[in-house]
Design an enzyme around this catalytic site. Structure first.
Site, PDB file in Angstrom:
ATOM      1  N   ARG A  63      -3.148   6.588  -7.683  1.00 37.69           N
ATOM      2  CA  ARG A  63      -4.445   6.994  -7.108  1.00 37.69           C
ATOM      3  C   ARG A  63      -4.592   8.501  -7.072  1.00 37.69           C
ATOM      4  O   ARG A  63      -5.708   9.026  -7.077  1.00 37.69           O
ATOM      5  CB  ARG A  63      -4.621   6.349  -5.729  1.00 37.69           C
ATOM      6  CG  ARG A  63      -5.027   4.893  -5.847  1.00 37.69           C
ATOM      7  CD  ARG A  63      -4.775   4.124  -4.586  1.00 37.69           C
ATOM      8  NE  ARG A  63      -3.443   3.556  -4.587  1.00 37.69           N
ATOM      9  CZ  ARG A  63      -2.794   3.138  -3.522  1.00 37.69           C
ATOM     10  NH1 ARG A  63      -3.343   3.240  -2.340  1.00 37.69           N
ATOM     11  NH2 ARG A  63      -1.595   2.625  -3.639  1.00 37.69           N
ATOM     12  N   GLU A 100      11.524   3.025   2.116  1.00 38.91           N
ATOM     13  CA  GLU A 100      11.939   2.328   3.336  1.00 38.91           C
ATOM     14  C   GLU A 100      13.300   1.648   3.102  1.00 38.91           C
ATOM     15  O   GLU A 100      14.201   1.737   3.928  1.00 38.91           O
ATOM     16  CB  GLU A 100      10.860   1.308   3.697  1.00 38.91           C
ATOM     17  CG  GLU A 100      10.965   0.824   5.124  1.00 38.91           C
ATOM     18  CD  GLU A 100       9.838  -0.126   5.467  1.00 38.91           C
ATOM     19  OE1 GLU A 100       8.916  -0.297   4.646  1.00 38.91           O
ATOM     20  OE2 GLU A 100       9.902  -0.714   6.562  1.00 38.91           O
TER      21      GLU A 100
HETATM   22  P1  AMP Z   1       4.993   7.756   1.675  1.00 39.45           P
HETATM   23  O1  AMP Z   1       5.948   8.194   0.602  1.00 39.45           O
HETATM   24  O2  AMP Z   1       5.626   6.903   2.740  1.00 39.45           O
HETATM   25  O3  AMP Z   1       4.255   8.958   2.284  1.00 39.45           O
HETATM   26  O4  AMP Z   1       3.904   6.800   0.990  1.00 39.45           O
HETATM   27  C1  AMP Z   1       2.842   7.345   0.300  1.00 39.45           C
HETATM   28  C2  AMP Z   1       2.485   6.556  -0.928  1.00 39.45           C
HETATM   29  O5  AMP Z   1       2.469   5.157  -0.679  1.00 39.45           O
HETATM   30  C3  AMP Z   1       1.104   6.952  -1.411  1.00 39.45           C
HETATM   31  O6  AMP Z   1       1.134   7.079  -2.836  1.00 39.45           O
HETATM   32  C4  AMP Z   1       0.198   5.825  -0.953  1.00 39.45           C
HETATM   33  O7  AMP Z   1      -0.730   5.499  -1.952  1.00 39.45           O
HETATM   34  C5  AMP Z   1       1.134   4.635  -0.654  1.00 39.45           C
HETATM   35  N1  AMP Z   1       0.917   4.052   0.694  1.00 39.45           N
HETATM   36  C6  AMP Z   1       1.788   4.083   1.749  1.00 39.45           C
HETATM   37  N2  AMP Z   1       1.308   3.439   2.818  1.00 39.45           N
HETATM   38  C7  AMP Z   1       0.070   2.992   2.461  1.00 39.45           C
HETATM   39  C8  AMP Z   1      -0.965   2.248   3.163  1.00 39.45           C
HETATM   40  N3  AMP Z   1      -0.845   1.846   4.441  1.00 39.45           N
HETATM   41  N4  AMP Z   1      -2.111   1.982   2.482  1.00 39.45           N
HETATM   42  C9  AMP Z   1      -2.258   2.384   1.192  1.00 39.45           C
HETATM   43  N5  AMP Z   1      -1.329   3.064   0.492  1.00 39.45           N
HETATM   44  C10 AMP Z   1      -0.167   3.378   1.106  1.00 39.45           C
END
Ligand code: AMP
Length: 180
Positions: A63, A100
């Protein structure tokens, strides 16, 4: 630094329990499909850096490609894709980042930018910040000056924006949602 925008917030659809139970998936396809919301998001994402010299916009798969491509066009910068492992055809640099459970690898073309270039990182959402932190490390590996990281959505309870600020990266987000 992070203005709340109720119209933009309302243009984002929430899908409970996707892709697994307990996750509130923040779906930006509804924002992208609405011309006014899409334009507003692009304009607002990089507003503090409008008029500054920006060489490249780096977007995180997938995205971040849609948003980052539009931002790059808007500010007359080049676009650099940051991709999951194994997708880029030329010589690459890689970084592993924590998920995670376990870890993943993101990559950039080694010649995607030259040392000293001024770069803005773009993705749709920051949660734990693991992906964006990996992307900042990748950009800095090639000598980029990371001016900012910009996201439409912040999930502040997960601490990702704070994690990036500790790396001395200014963070801009447009809307936020509680929880994860
Ligand atoms: P993080 O590395 O935990 O910051 O996760 C970010 C990535 O995961 C981004 O590329 C988001 O598109 C996706 N992502 C994580 N959580 C969500 C959520 N609740 N809704 C949509 N996309 C998410």
């Amino acid at each position: 630094m992070s203005p709340a925008d109720p119209d933009l917030q309302a243009s984002i659809r929430t899908i409970p329990d996707y892709p697994k139970p307990g996750i509130m998936f923040r779906d930006i396809t509804t924002l992208l499909g609405d011309a006014r919301s899409f334009r507003r998001a692009i304009d607002d994402l990089v507003q503090p850096w409008a008029g500054m010299k920006v060489d490249k916009v780096a977007g995180i798969e997938a995205r971040g490609f849609i948003l980052g491509g539009a931002v790059a066009h808007q500010i007359s910068a080049g676009f650099v894709p940051i991709r999951k492992k194994g997708k880029l055809p030329h010589k690459r640099v890689s970084v592993a980042y924590a998920l995670e459970y376990g870890e993943d690898v993101i990559e950039m073309h080694a010649d995607a930018l030259v040392s000293g270039e001024r770069v803005i990182l773009v993705d749709d959402l920051i949660a734990t910040g693991g992906t964006a932190e990996g992307a900042v490390k990748l950009l800095r590996k090639l000598g980029a000056e990371v001016l900012a990281a910009c996201f439409v959505i912040d999930l502040p309870d997960l601490g990702g924006a704070e994690k990036l600020r500790k790396l001395d990266v200014p963070v801009r987000t447009l809307v936020s949602f509680e929880g994860h």
